[in-house]
Design a protein around this motif. Structure first.
Motif, PDB file in Angstrom:
ATOM      1  N   UNK A  34      32.286  37.234  47.740  1.00  0.00           N
ATOM      2  CA  UNK A  34      33.383  37.383  46.772  1.00  0.00           C
ATOM      3  C   UNK A  34      33.216  36.372  45.640  1.00  0.00           C
ATOM      4  N   UNK A  35      32.081  36.474  44.926  1.00  0.00           N
ATOM      5  CA  UNK A  35      31.779  35.528  43.857  1.00  0.00           C
ATOM      6  C   UNK A  35      31.427  36.243  42.567  1.00  0.00           C
ATOM      7  N   UNK A  36      32.395  36.843  41.897  1.00  0.00           N
ATOM      8  CA  UNK A  36      32.115  37.450  40.589  1.00  0.00           C
ATOM      9  C   UNK A  36      31.593  36.387  39.622  1.00  0.00           C
ATOM     10  N   UNK A  37      30.796  36.794  38.660  1.00  0.00           N
ATOM     11  CA  UNK A  37      30.201  35.835  37.736  1.00  0.00           C
ATOM     12  C   UNK A  37      31.063  35.578  36.504  1.00  0.00           C
ATOM     13  N   UNK A  38      31.909  36.526  36.113  1.00  0.00           N
ATOM     14  CA  UNK A  38      32.725  36.363  34.912  1.00  0.00           C
ATOM     15  C   UNK A  38      33.891  35.414  35.174  1.00  0.00           C
ATOM     16  N   UNK A  39      34.083  34.476  34.264  1.00  0.00           N
ATOM     17  CA  UNK A  39      35.204  33.536  34.404  1.00  0.00           C
ATOM     18  C   UNK A  39      36.528  34.278  34.446  1.00  0.00           C
ATOM     19  N   UNK A  40      36.651  35.344  33.654  1.00  0.00           N
ATOM     20  CA  UNK A  40      37.905  36.090  33.588  1.00  0.00           C
ATOM     21  C   UNK A  40      38.295  36.676  34.946  1.00  0.00           C
ATOM     22  N   UNK A  41      37.344  36.831  35.824  1.00  0.00           N
ATOM     23  CA  UNK A  41      37.623  37.383  37.149  1.00  0.00           C
ATOM     24  C   UNK A  41      38.392  36.409  38.026  1.00  0.00           C
ATOM     25  N   UNK A  42      38.594  35.182  37.551  1.00  0.00           N
ATOM     26  CA  UNK A  42      39.287  34.161  38.335  1.00  0.00           C
ATOM     27  C   UNK A  42      40.664  33.828  37.761  1.00  0.00           C
ATOM     28  N   UNK A  43      41.167  34.676  36.896  1.00  0.00           N
ATOM     29  CA  UNK A  43      42.518  34.476  36.381  1.00  0.00           C
ATOM     30  C   UNK A  43      43.532  34.651  37.504  1.00  0.00           C
ATOM     31  N   UNK A  44      44.672  33.994  37.357  1.00  0.00           N
ATOM     32  CA  UNK A  44      45.664  33.958  38.431  1.00  0.00           C
ATOM     33  C   UNK A  44      46.079  35.340  38.934  1.00  0.00           C
ATOM     34  N   UNK A  45      46.317  36.333  38.081  1.00  0.00           N
ATOM     35  CA  UNK A  45      46.670  37.659  38.613  1.00  0.00           C
ATOM     36  C   UNK A  45      45.609  38.254  39.528  1.00  0.00           C
ATOM     37  N   UNK A  46      44.335  37.958  39.262  1.00  0.00           N
ATOM     38  CA  UNK A  46      43.265  38.453  40.129  1.00  0.00           C
ATOM     39  C   UNK A  46      43.341  37.791  41.503  1.00  0.00           C
ATOM     40  N   UNK A  47      43.621  36.503  41.521  1.00  0.00           N
ATOM     41  CA  UNK A  47      43.709  35.766  42.781  1.00  0.00           C
ATOM     42  C   UNK A  47      44.901  36.242  43.602  1.00  0.00           C
ATOM     43  N   UNK A  48      45.992  36.532  42.919  1.00  0.00           N
ATOM     44  CA  UNK A  48      47.183  37.062  43.595  1.00  0.00           C
ATOM     45  C   UNK A  48      46.887  38.447  44.161  1.00  0.00           C
ATOM     46  N   UNK A  49      46.193  39.266  43.385  1.00  0.00           N
ATOM     47  CA  UNK A  49      45.846  40.608  43.856  1.00  0.00           C
ATOM     48  C   UNK A  49      44.942  40.542  45.086  1.00  0.00           C
ATOM     49  N   UNK A  50      44.060  39.543  45.152  1.00  0.00           N
ATOM     50  CA  UNK A  50      43.234  39.361  46.341  1.00  0.00           C
ATOM     51  C   UNK A  50      44.094  39.119  47.577  1.00  0.00           C
ATOM     52  N   UNK A  51      45.063  38.212  47.450  1.00  0.00           N
ATOM     53  CA  UNK A  51      45.912  37.876  48.599  1.00  0.00           C
ATOM     54  C   UNK A  51      46.688  39.098  49.075  1.00  0.00           C
ATOM     55  N   UNK A  52      47.228  39.865  48.128  1.00  0.00           N
ATOM     56  CA  UNK A  52      47.958  41.076  48.504  1.00  0.00           C
ATOM     57  C   UNK A  52      47.035  42.095  49.158  1.00  0.00           C
ATOM     58  N   UNK A  53      45.812  42.227  48.634  1.00  0.00           N
ATOM     59  CA  UNK A  53      44.860  43.180  49.198  1.00  0.00           C
ATOM     60  C   UNK A  53      44.419  42.768  50.600  1.00  0.00           C
ATOM     61  N   UNK A  54      44.312  41.474  50.845  1.00  0.00           N
ATOM     62  CA  UNK A  54      43.981  41.010  52.193  1.00  0.00           C
ATOM     63  C   UNK A  54      45.088  41.376  53.173  1.00  0.00           C
TER      64      UNK A  54
END
Length: 284
Positions: free
Chosen positions: A62-82
């Motif tokens: 789970x290591x995307x290369x684009x910095x934009x992939x680490x914005x807070x909404x993406x991290x929140x979406x990960x937790x919900x998806x888990x």
């Protein structure tokens, strides 16, 4: 266990009774889900089922290369998806450091997914944004972030001489073996860059946009925290409209799950059990 979510693969440490109420534990920088290893035994003894994922940038898959992939909404979406992948409709949520920022934002955006929230060290993102904008002492405490946001430079400084800089950052977590348990995974290709991308994708606007939290909440802060000052910690209360408890751990550093696992487990269990005392600051 390994869980596929949002096209990524996350490493997740699971434990406790299969039928226990679920607890999702979100780690901070530069650690991994193992930072809660000394906390979860008490939760398991109380009948809770725990899940501690290595988050985006930390799990090898789970290591995307684009910095934009680490914005807070993406991290929140990960937790919900888990939670979705685990078949969990709503969980008790615990987060430390950056994991706390994700936990606050998840609770604000999706309160139906969060039974209770225990945030550790880092206050509500809007409280942090306010402190960074208006509190010179907090600005000084957070000055390290400017270095962490410098691509390449930060990696060189932290990883040089067998990660000597990273080990200094982690010096408060415990003995050399515990430091190594966190530092060594960060030496894997792309791992530290993924972790630092959380800082590089951060913006004051995104932090300030996180709404109020309505779920029963405990915020745990330690007066020995060199990263988060009292001003930011006390500002946190303005962003919680649900039951709220502020617990201060005197003489403890930023690394609360490592340094004070028993008191932290006690606080988590009190919140899970519905202890909603709101009589101001409490010391343990």
């Amino acid at each position: 266990m390994r869980i596929d979510a949002r096209g990524l693969e996350f490493v997740v440490r699971a434990g406790g009774p299969e039928g226990g109420e679920p607890v999702l534990l979100l780690h901070g920088f530069p650690q991994h889900g193992g930072e809660f290893d000394e906390v979860v035994p008490a939760l398991h003894d109380a009948g809770l089922r725990t899940y501690a994922p290595d988050q985006r940038g930390y799990s090898p898959g789970a290591r995307p290369t684009d910095v934009e992939a680490y914005q807070l909404p993406e991290l929140v979406a990960d937790a919900a998806a888990l939670l979705d992948a685990l078949g969990v409709e709503a969980a008790h949520l615990v987060g430390h450091d950056w994991g706390a920022a994700v936990a606050w934002a998840l609770a604000a955006a999706h309160p139906e997914r969060v039974r209770t929230l225990t945030a550790v060290s880092v206050p509500h993102p809007a409280a942090m944004a306010h402190a960074l904008a208006h509190d010179p002492k907090q600005k000084a405490r957070s000055s390290y972030m400017a270095l962490f946001r410098q691509a390449g430079t930060a990696e060189k400084m932290l990883l040089g001489m067998r990660a000597a800089g990273l080990r200094r950052v982690l010096s408060g977590v415990g003995d050399s073996a515990r430091v190594a348990a966190y530092a060594e995974p960060m030496r894997e290709p792309g791992a530290l860059t993924g972790a630092l991308n959380w800082y590089r994708a951060m913006s004051g606007a995104a932090l300030g946009a996180v709404g109020p939290v309505t779920v029963p909440t405990t915020y745990v802060w330690s007066d020995g925290d060199t990263a988060i000052g009292r001003g930011a910690a006390e500002e946190c209360a303005r962003h919680v409209t649900g039951d709220y408890r502020f617990v201060e751990l005197p003489g403890v550093s930023h690394w609360i799950p490592d340094e004070a696992p028993a008191p932290l487990a006690e606080v988590i269990l009190a919140r899970v059990a519905g202890d909603a005392r709101t009589d101001g600051t409490e010391e343990l």
